[in-house]
Design a protein around this motif. Structure first.
Motif, PDB file in Angstrom:
ATOM      1  N   VAL A  51       0.841  -1.203   0.000  1.00  0.00           N
ATOM      2  CA  VAL A  51       0.000   0.000   0.000  1.00  0.00           C
ATOM      3  C   VAL A  51       0.873   1.248   0.000  1.00  0.00           C
ATOM      4  CG1 VAL A  51      -1.668   1.324   1.358  1.00  0.00           C
ATOM      5  CG2 VAL A  51      -1.943  -1.139   1.124  1.00  0.00           C
ATOM      6  N   ALA A  52       1.903   1.241   0.823  1.00  0.00           N
ATOM      7  CA  ALA A  52       2.813   2.386   0.881  1.00  0.00           C
ATOM      8  C   ALA A  52       3.586   2.532  -0.430  1.00  0.00           C
ATOM      9  CB  ALA A  52       3.777   2.227   2.048  1.00  0.00           C
ATOM     10  N   ARG A  53       4.004   1.417  -1.002  1.00  0.00           N
ATOM     11  CA  ARG A  53       4.728   1.456  -2.274  1.00  0.00           C
ATOM     12  C   ARG A  53       3.855   2.058  -3.367  1.00  0.00           C
ATOM     13  NH1 ARG A  53       5.533  -3.721  -3.077  1.00  0.00           N
ATOM     14  NH2 ARG A  53       7.008  -3.697  -1.372  1.00  0.00           N
ATOM     15  N   SER A  54       2.610   1.641  -3.405  1.00  0.00           N
ATOM     16  CA  SER A  54       1.684   2.173  -4.401  1.00  0.00           C
ATOM     17  C   SER A  54       1.498   3.673  -4.211  1.00  0.00           C
ATOM     18  CB  SER A  54       0.342   1.449  -4.289  1.00  0.00           C
ATOM     19  OG  SER A  54      -0.592   1.999  -5.154  1.00  0.00           O
ATOM     20  N   ARG A  55       1.367   4.098  -2.960  1.00  0.00           N
ATOM     21  CA  ARG A  55       1.195   5.519  -2.665  1.00  0.00           C
ATOM     22  C   ARG A  55       2.443   6.312  -3.065  1.00  0.00           C
ATOM     23  NH1 ARG A  55      -2.050   8.241   1.073  1.00  0.00           N
ATOM     24  NH2 ARG A  55      -1.768  10.426   0.617  1.00  0.00           N
ATOM     25  N   LEU A  56       3.618   5.753  -2.789  1.00  0.00           N
ATOM     26  CA  LEU A  56       4.871   6.420  -3.149  1.00  0.00           C
ATOM     27  C   LEU A  56       5.024   6.492  -4.668  1.00  0.00           C
ATOM     28  CD1 LEU A  56       7.496   7.756  -2.243  1.00  0.00           C
ATOM     29  CD2 LEU A  56       8.533   5.481  -2.185  1.00  0.00           C
ATOM     30  N   GLU A  57       4.680   5.423  -5.353  1.00  0.00           N
ATOM     31  CA  GLU A  57       4.739   5.445  -6.825  1.00  0.00           C
ATOM     32  C   GLU A  57       3.855   6.553  -7.372  1.00  0.00           C
ATOM     33  OE1 GLU A  57       3.545   1.521  -8.012  1.00  0.00           O
ATOM     34  OE2 GLU A  57       5.407   0.617  -7.283  1.00  0.00           O
TER      35      GLU A  57
END
Length: 186
Positions: free
Chosen positions: A107-113
């Motif tokens: 979830v955090a990776r998606s948000r950072l992307e």
């Protein structure tokens, strides 16, 4: 402020322990508040994580402002913006937490992307004239994110302790070439 203490404790926990290792109760304990207060502000762990992934205040606006720098000096301006942001202790804590959390949380990776795509690549590409502006913006962003990791997250020497003027002088021209210099055909 209580809310700030809760979010700061949650950022530390998510970045160090991941999603599975973070509990609302542990965050409350680390923040020095009653667990009911964490639940009062956040409906659940998803909402708490979402709050932790918000970029530092003014971060997105500062990227846009750097884009108004004349093109011939924009590479150095972007490097200086990164250095300024990461040398602000409050902003650095937020960014470090976001990067470390994104390393192991989908979830955090998606948000950072999404943040990188919109705030960095999108903002940089918006002010470029060339047909390959998104590709150029990705190249510039990759250099800036790499600089942030090596200098501020992993503290790799000698880059971590190099004077900022030297960092800007070394990396600024590379960013500048990515923005408007010659590139190899893709």
């Amino acid at each position: 402020m209580v809310l700030d203490r809760i979010v700061a404790a949650a950022r530390r926990s998510f970045s160090e322990n991941g999603w599975a290792g973070t509990s609302m109760r542990a965050v409350a304990h680390d923040a020095g508040v009653d667990p009911a207060l964490v639940h009062y502000y956040f409906s659940g762990k998803d909402a708490l994580l979402d709050a932790c992934l918000q970029p530092p205040e003014g971060f997105l606006e500062s990227i846009t402002a750097a884009q108004t720098t004349p093109m011939r000096a924009r590479g150095a301006a972007l490097v200086n913006l990164l250095l300024d942001t990461w040398e602000d202790p409050a902003a650095a804590q937020v960014l470090r937490s976001i990067l470390l959390t994104a390393a192991h949380e989908p979830v955090a990776r998606s948000r950072l992307e999404s943040l990188i795509a919109q705030a960095m690549v999108g903002a940089v590409a918006e002010r470029l004239d060339s047909d390959d502006r998104h590709y150029r913006a990705c190249l510039a962003s990759s250099q800036l994110v790499g600089l942030a990791f090596l200098r501020y997250v992993w503290c790799v020497e000698p880059l971590a302790s190099t004077a900022r003027e030297k960092v800007t002088a070394a990396i600024g021209p590379t960013i500048q070439r990515y923005l408007n210099g010659p590139l190899e055909p893709r």
